[in-house]
Design a protein around this motif. Structure first.
Motif, PDB file in Angstrom:
ATOM      1  N   GLY A 127     -35.019  10.676   3.147  1.00  0.00           N
ATOM      2  CA  GLY A 127     -34.897  11.156   1.772  1.00  0.00           C
ATOM      3  C   GLY A 127     -36.091  10.888   0.880  1.00  0.00           C
ATOM      4  O   GLY A 127     -36.022  11.121  -0.322  1.00  0.00           O
ATOM      5  N   PRO A 170     -32.123  21.668   3.589  1.00  0.00           N
ATOM      6  CA  PRO A 170     -31.255  21.074   2.565  1.00  0.00           C
ATOM      7  C   PRO A 170     -29.787  21.431   2.740  1.00  0.00           C
ATOM      8  O   PRO A 170     -28.915  20.796   2.136  1.00  0.00           O
ATOM      9  N   GLU A 171     -29.501  22.427   3.580  1.00  0.00           N
ATOM     10  CA  GLU A 171     -28.106  22.852   3.788  1.00  0.00           C
ATOM     11  C   GLU A 171     -27.395  22.029   4.856  1.00  0.00           C
ATOM     12  O   GLU A 171     -26.183  22.122   5.006  1.00  0.00           O
ATOM     13  N   ASP A 203     -26.754  18.350   6.150  1.00  0.00           N
ATOM     14  CA  ASP A 203     -26.945  16.930   5.877  1.00  0.00           C
ATOM     15  C   ASP A 203     -26.998  16.125   7.163  1.00  0.00           C
ATOM     16  O   ASP A 203     -26.343  16.449   8.150  1.00  0.00           O
ATOM     17  N   HIS A 204     -27.780  15.071   7.142  1.00  0.00           N
ATOM     18  CA  HIS A 204     -27.729  14.041   8.174  1.00  0.00           C
ATOM     19  C   HIS A 204     -26.446  13.257   7.921  1.00  0.00           C
ATOM     20  O   HIS A 204     -26.006  13.141   6.773  1.00  0.00           O
ATOM     21  N   TRP A 210     -27.447  10.618   5.316  1.00  0.00           N
ATOM     22  CA  TRP A 210     -28.298  10.928   4.171  1.00  0.00           C
ATOM     23  C   TRP A 210     -28.152  12.392   3.790  1.00  0.00           C
ATOM     24  O   TRP A 210     -28.298  13.268   4.654  1.00  0.00           O
ATOM     25  N   SER A 211     -27.904  12.655   2.505  1.00  0.00           N
ATOM     26  CA  SER A 211     -27.935  14.052   2.052  1.00  0.00           C
ATOM     27  C   SER A 211     -29.368  14.548   2.177  1.00  0.00           C
ATOM     28  O   SER A 211     -30.318  13.802   1.965  1.00  0.00           O
ATOM     29  N   GLN A 212     -29.517  15.794   2.523  1.00  0.00           N
ATOM     30  CA  GLN A 212     -30.881  16.354   2.615  1.00  0.00           C
ATOM     31  C   GLN A 212     -31.154  17.302   1.448  1.00  0.00           C
ATOM     32  O   GLN A 212     -32.167  17.990   1.437  1.00  0.00           O
ATOM     33  N   LYS A 213     -30.264  17.321   0.462  1.00  0.00           N
ATOM     34  CA  LYS A 213     -30.403  18.282  -0.639  1.00  0.00           C
ATOM     35  C   LYS A 213     -31.556  17.948  -1.582  1.00  0.00           C
ATOM     36  O   LYS A 213     -32.160  18.816  -2.170  1.00  0.00           O
ATOM     37  N   SER A 214     -31.821  16.657  -1.719  1.00  0.00           N
ATOM     38  CA  SER A 214     -32.899  16.283  -2.632  1.00  0.00           C
ATOM     39  C   SER A 214     -33.717  15.159  -2.011  1.00  0.00           C
ATOM     40  O   SER A 214     -33.346  14.613  -0.968  1.00  0.00           O
ATOM     41  N   GLU A 215     -34.802  14.844  -2.658  1.00  0.00           N
ATOM     42  CA  GLU A 215     -35.709  13.832  -2.111  1.00  0.00           C
ATOM     43  C   GLU A 215     -36.387  13.084  -3.251  1.00  0.00           C
ATOM     44  O   GLU A 215     -36.454  13.576  -4.381  1.00  0.00           O
ATOM     45  N   LYS A 251     -35.546  18.695  -5.749  1.00  0.00           N
ATOM     46  CA  LYS A 251     -34.805  19.423  -4.719  1.00  0.00           C
ATOM     47  C   LYS A 251     -35.625  19.523  -3.454  1.00  0.00           C
ATOM     48  O   LYS A 251     -36.841  19.749  -3.514  1.00  0.00           O
TER      49      LYS A 251
END
Ligand code: MTE
Length: 314
Positions: free
Chosen positions: A138, A268-269, A271-272, A275-280, A290
């Motif tokens: 992230g 971003p669609e 997710d791990h 960890w969400s992959q939508k934002s960093e 985003k």
């Protein structure tokens, strides 16, 4: 990456202390939020620019975003051969010797050979390229790499028609890489690309950053850079490049097949599991941004995955 569950993370790994303490970045964050303190009004250029690579788009592959400082890039690393904390690679790699170095080219290839590093690099024109890099944990950085397209190497060594994949292997030297004395991962670290990914013009073999030789913590003397994939595909300190007809196993996939796939394209669609992959969080910035599909490189790479289910092929 793998061995720490979210509950184990120290606060310092989620947001390093220096981010809270770094006044310059606080001001920059405040101005991004519209609080109205433009950093240029607060600090003269000389105080802000420190060691930054000059900003601005130059080549067709360059990001025009502000690059991270040399310090950020060389002190916040993942290189498990030197330990699992972000500061370990810089702290524990002084005894590593990137010279002399040999690279073995093998497998389904017309010109297998063992090169010393100087001869390996000599035929290629080195370029500086500013790439956005996104880690699956992230965080992200913008890094001015120095290297040459992997496709240039492929033209020279000529993979045969059997070759569908290329694999890479990191050096195994437990005497110089203290992490290899423990089984954080299976050693040596291995990675792979499909042949069209290897030929994509974005894919670099890097030998430097910030116009200098690669620091050990970043993968001296030779590493892979694939900016549309999560950072763990960027295998460091490569000694072997092999061509094969079968999709290779990769280190993180062996460790946790449900968490790390072969492709590992930034998405971003999808997710791990942890960890969400939508934002960093861009290292050095205060607020999250985003995450972009293929890390913003969709125009150059999306066609390679047309028709593939990217949820299954994560
Ligand atoms: N290569 C090897 N051999 N060993 C590693 O532990 N870590 C990977 C990748 N390459 C790793 C590796 C991970 S998880 C990331 S995010 C990137 O290197 C980090 O590269 P950087 O430290 O230069 O930013």
């Amino acid at each position: 990456m793998l061995i720490k569950r979210t509950g184990d993370l120290k606060t310092s790994e989620i947001t390093p202390e220096h981010l809270y303490l770094n006044r310059r970045d606080f001001i920059r964050g405040a101005s991004a939020a519209g609080i109205g303190l433009a950093s240029s009004l607060v600090f003269p250029d000389s105080a802000r620019s420190d060691d930054r690579w000059p900003r601005g788009k130059k080549g067709p592959y360059d990001s025009d975003e502000e690059v991270n400082t040399f310090k950020d890039i060389t002190t916040y690393n993942n290189f498990y051969e030197f330990g699992v904390d972000k500061s370990d690679p810089a702290a524990n790699s002084a005894g590593f010797q990137p010279k002399p170095w040999t690279v073995r080219i093998d497998g389904d290839v017309k010109k297998p050979a063992t090169y010393n590093l100087e001869d390996f690099i000599k035929p290629y024109k080195l370029e500086d390229r500013i790439y956005r890099m996104r880690c699956v944990e992230g965080w992200s950085m913008v890094i001015p790499w120095r290297g040459f397209p992997l496709s240039d190497l492929l033209k020279k060594v000529e993979p045969t028609s059997r070759a569908k994949f290329v694999t890479f292997e990191t050096v195994y030297r437990p005497a110089q890489m203290p992490g290899q004395k423990q089984r954080f991962l299976e050693w040596p670290y291995i990675e792979g690309l499909r042949m069209d990914e290897a030929l994509n013009p974005l894919t670099l073999l890097a030998v430097g950053l910030y116009g200098k030789d690669l620091p050990t913590q970043n993968g001296a003397p030779l590493r892979l850079v694939t900016p549309w994939k999560y950072g763990f595909k960027g295998i460091k300190s490569i000694v072997k490049i092999n061509f094969t007809d079968k999709e290779p196993r990769t280190t993180w996939n062996i460790s946790a097949p449900g968490e790390y796939g072969f492709y590992s394209n930034v998405n971003p669609e999808v997710d791990h599991p942890r960890w969400s992959q939508k934002s960093e969080r861009r290292i050095g910035e205060f607020f999250k941004r985003k995450t972009l599909m293929f890390n913003g490189y969709a125009d150059q790479v999306a066609s390679m995955y047309a028709g593939m289910d990217l949820r299954k092929n994560f």
